[in-house]
Design a protein around this motif. Structure first.
Motif, PDB file in Angstrom:
ATOM      1  N   LYS A 216       0.830  -1.206   0.000  1.00  0.00           N
ATOM      2  CA  LYS A 216       0.000   0.000   0.000  1.00  0.00           C
ATOM      3  C   LYS A 216       0.866   1.259   0.000  1.00  0.00           C
ATOM      4  N   VAL A 217       1.959   1.241   0.758  1.00  0.00           N
ATOM      5  CA  VAL A 217       2.864   2.394   0.790  1.00  0.00           C
ATOM      6  C   VAL A 217       3.499   2.605  -0.582  1.00  0.00           C
ATOM      7  N   ALA A 218       3.919   1.515  -1.234  1.00  0.00           N
ATOM      8  CA  ALA A 218       4.516   1.615  -2.567  1.00  0.00           C
ATOM      9  C   ALA A 218       3.505   2.190  -3.559  1.00  0.00           C
ATOM     10  N   GLU A 219       2.247   1.766  -3.439  1.00  0.00           N
ATOM     11  CA  GLU A 219       1.204   2.293  -4.324  1.00  0.00           C
ATOM     12  C   GLU A 219       0.961   3.773  -4.051  1.00  0.00           C
ATOM     13  N   LEU A 220       0.991   4.162  -2.785  1.00  0.00           N
ATOM     14  CA  LEU A 220       0.822   5.571  -2.421  1.00  0.00           C
ATOM     15  C   LEU A 220       1.940   6.419  -3.007  1.00  0.00           C
ATOM     16  N   ARG A 221       3.177   5.924  -2.927  1.00  0.00           N
ATOM     17  CA  ARG A 221       4.324   6.667  -3.487  1.00  0.00           C
ATOM     18  C   ARG A 221       4.140   6.907  -4.985  1.00  0.00           C
ATOM     19  N   ARG A 222       3.565   5.928  -5.686  1.00  0.00           N
ATOM     20  CA  ARG A 222       3.376   6.086  -7.128  1.00  0.00           C
ATOM     21  C   ARG A 222       2.361   7.179  -7.452  1.00  0.00           C
ATOM     22  N   PHE A 223       1.376   7.378  -6.571  1.00  0.00           N
ATOM     23  CA  PHE A 223       0.321   8.340  -6.838  1.00  0.00           C
ATOM     24  C   PHE A 223       0.649   9.746  -6.326  1.00  0.00           C
ATOM     25  N   LEU A 224       1.588   9.859  -5.428  1.00  0.00           N
ATOM     26  CA  LEU A 224       1.929  11.182  -4.895  1.00  0.00           C
ATOM     27  C   LEU A 224       2.576  12.039  -5.987  1.00  0.00           C
ATOM     28  N   PRO A 225       2.174  13.296  -6.117  1.00  0.00           N
ATOM     29  CA  PRO A 225       2.793  14.176  -7.127  1.00  0.00           C
ATOM     30  C   PRO A 225       4.232  14.521  -6.750  1.00  0.00           C
ATOM     31  N   ALA A 226       4.966  15.033  -7.719  1.00  0.00           N
ATOM     32  CA  ALA A 226       6.360  15.416  -7.484  1.00  0.00           C
ATOM     33  C   ALA A 226       6.424  16.556  -6.467  1.00  0.00           C
ATOM     34  N   LYS A 227       7.517  16.592  -5.719  1.00  0.00           N
ATOM     35  CA  LYS A 227       7.668  17.623  -4.685  1.00  0.00           C
ATOM     36  C   LYS A 227       7.657  19.025  -5.299  1.00  0.00           C
ATOM     37  N   SER A 228       8.230  19.168  -6.504  1.00  0.00           N
ATOM     38  CA  SER A 228       8.261  20.478  -7.159  1.00  0.00           C
ATOM     39  C   SER A 228       6.843  20.993  -7.428  1.00  0.00           C
ATOM     40  N   ASN A 229       5.920  20.076  -7.738  1.00  0.00           N
ATOM     41  CA  ASN A 229       4.525  20.480  -7.965  1.00  0.00           C
ATOM     42  C   ASN A 229       3.872  20.973  -6.673  1.00  0.00           C
ATOM     43  N   ILE A 230       4.250  20.362  -5.565  1.00  0.00           N
ATOM     44  CA  ILE A 230       3.718  20.791  -4.269  1.00  0.00           C
ATOM     45  C   ILE A 230       4.203  22.204  -3.935  1.00  0.00           C
ATOM     46  N   VAL A 231       5.486  22.463  -4.185  1.00  0.00           N
ATOM     47  CA  VAL A 231       6.044  23.800  -3.926  1.00  0.00           C
ATOM     48  C   VAL A 231       5.350  24.832  -4.804  1.00  0.00           C
ATOM     49  N   LEU A 232       5.145  24.481  -6.089  1.00  0.00           N
ATOM     50  CA  LEU A 232       4.455  25.398  -7.005  1.00  0.00           C
ATOM     51  C   LEU A 232       3.025  25.645  -6.545  1.00  0.00           C
ATOM     52  N   PHE A 233       2.352  24.596  -6.086  1.00  0.00           N
ATOM     53  CA  PHE A 233       0.982  24.748  -5.582  1.00  0.00           C
ATOM     54  C   PHE A 233       0.944  25.707  -4.392  1.00  0.00           C
ATOM     55  N   CYS A 234       1.939  25.593  -3.496  1.00  0.00           N
ATOM     56  CA  CYS A 234       1.997  26.499  -2.340  1.00  0.00           C
ATOM     57  C   CYS A 234       2.175  27.946  -2.800  1.00  0.00           C
ATOM     58  N   GLY A 235       2.956  28.156  -3.876  1.00  0.00           N
ATOM     59  CA  GLY A 235       3.118  29.499  -4.425  1.00  0.00           C
ATOM     60  C   GLY A 235       1.804  30.042  -4.956  1.00  0.00           C
ATOM     61  N   VAL A 236       1.065  29.205  -5.690  1.00  0.00           N
ATOM     62  CA  VAL A 236      -0.253  29.608  -6.210  1.00  0.00           C
ATOM     63  C   VAL A 236      -1.226  29.869  -5.061  1.00  0.00           C
ATOM     64  N   LEU A 237      -1.153  29.020  -4.013  1.00  0.00           N
ATOM     65  CA  LEU A 237      -2.006  29.224  -2.843  1.00  0.00           C
ATOM     66  C   LEU A 237      -1.695  30.559  -2.173  1.00  0.00           C
ATOM     67  N   GLY A 238      -0.419  30.938  -2.164  1.00  0.00           N
ATOM     68  CA  GLY A 238      -0.036  32.229  -1.616  1.00  0.00           C
ATOM     69  C   GLY A 238      -0.631  33.379  -2.419  1.00  0.00           C
TER      70      GLY A 238
END
Length: 264
Positions: A216-238
């Motif tokens: 289940k953890v391996a499957e979760l890792r496959r579905f998690l977006p890239a860290k760079s996308n998370i940082v960009l999302f935080c910028g848009v949220l700002g």
């Protein structure tokens, strides 16, 4: 990262968003022409918060999920380890069996490294292994000196090693350089980390952990977006937070109109 650290990181990010929102509220003071400045501040501050506050928490998501899976799963997990045959395998199995949460311990096979030999010698070894030790159930022999054996469950694989090593030396002058036993430990999910730590404390190489929780953890890792996308999302949220501060009066006015219309 512990739970307290996660809470602190998230709280700091919320404070950062509050600062961005406050910057948006200041537009009547700094002038509506400076909305671009608010957008810029919101994006930069949000990106920085994403990189330094949200990213460390994001990295911990698989481990947090793993802890949840391990604490709620009923199926056992399988820990595999390579153990040197210099170790007292039977004593180690007894010690592991006495550990809390261990359901079963058995050896799955043995890997032997010897001197190199010819194709002819390889065929002779393959033909004679079953005669050398009848407890050996299957084998793979390679001319580079690698021999992989599977033995009957419950049989000490070191005995098979000793029998084969003696035969190789007496019949072909082939030295056994080293060997390892693949140990398999079936563990209740909640005790996996404790068993892994126990093995590592004894300088035993843990080669893997597999089971429903790990899958289940391996499957979760496959579905998690890239860290760079998370940082960009935080910028848009700002940016969105900053604009919310700029247009908060208009937004609240619209809500009031909708509320009055609904009531009346």
């Amino acid at each position: 990262m512990d739970v307290l650290s996660v809470i602190v990181m998230l709280a700091l990010f919320l404070l950062l968003l509050a600062f961005i929102f406050s910057a948006g509220l200041m537009t009547p003071v700094i002038g509506s022409k400076n909305i671009i400045f608010v957008i810029f501040i919101g994006f930069i501050a949000g990106t920085i918060g994403g990189a330094f506050l949200i990213s460390p928490v994001y990295d911990e998501i698989p481990e947090i999920a793993r802890s949840i899976y391990l604490s709620t799963s009923g199926a056992t997990e399988t820990v595999t380890a390579d153990v040197s045959t210099d170790t007292d395998i039977e004593r180690l199995k007894e010690d592991l069996a006495s550990q809390e949460g261990v359901v079963d311990v058995h050896s799955e096979g043995i890997v032997i490294k010897t001197d190199k030999f010819t194709e002819e010698r390889k065929r002779i070894i393959e033909d004679k292994i079953a005669v050398i030790d009848s407890n050996i159930t299957s084998w793979n022999v390679y001319t580079n000196g690698t021999i992989i054996l599977q033995v009957k469950r419950g049989y000490n694989p070191v005995n098979a090693l000793e029998n084969l090593a003696k035969w190789l030396m007496y019949t072909g002058g082939i030295n056994t350089r080293y060997s390892t036993v693949k140990l398999v430990v079936e563990v209740k999910p909640a005790n996996v980390d404790a068993v892994v730590s126990y093995l590592e404390a004894r300088d035993i190489v843990v080669t893997g952990v597999r089971g429903p929780s790990e899958d289940k953890v391996a499957e979760l890792r496959r579905f998690l977006p890239a860290k760079s996308n998370i940082v960009l999302f935080c910028g848009v949220l700002g940016v969105i937070t900053g604009l919310a501060g700029v247009f908060i009066d208009s937004i609240m006015g619209s809500f009031r109109k909708i509320y009055r219309k609904y009531r009346g």
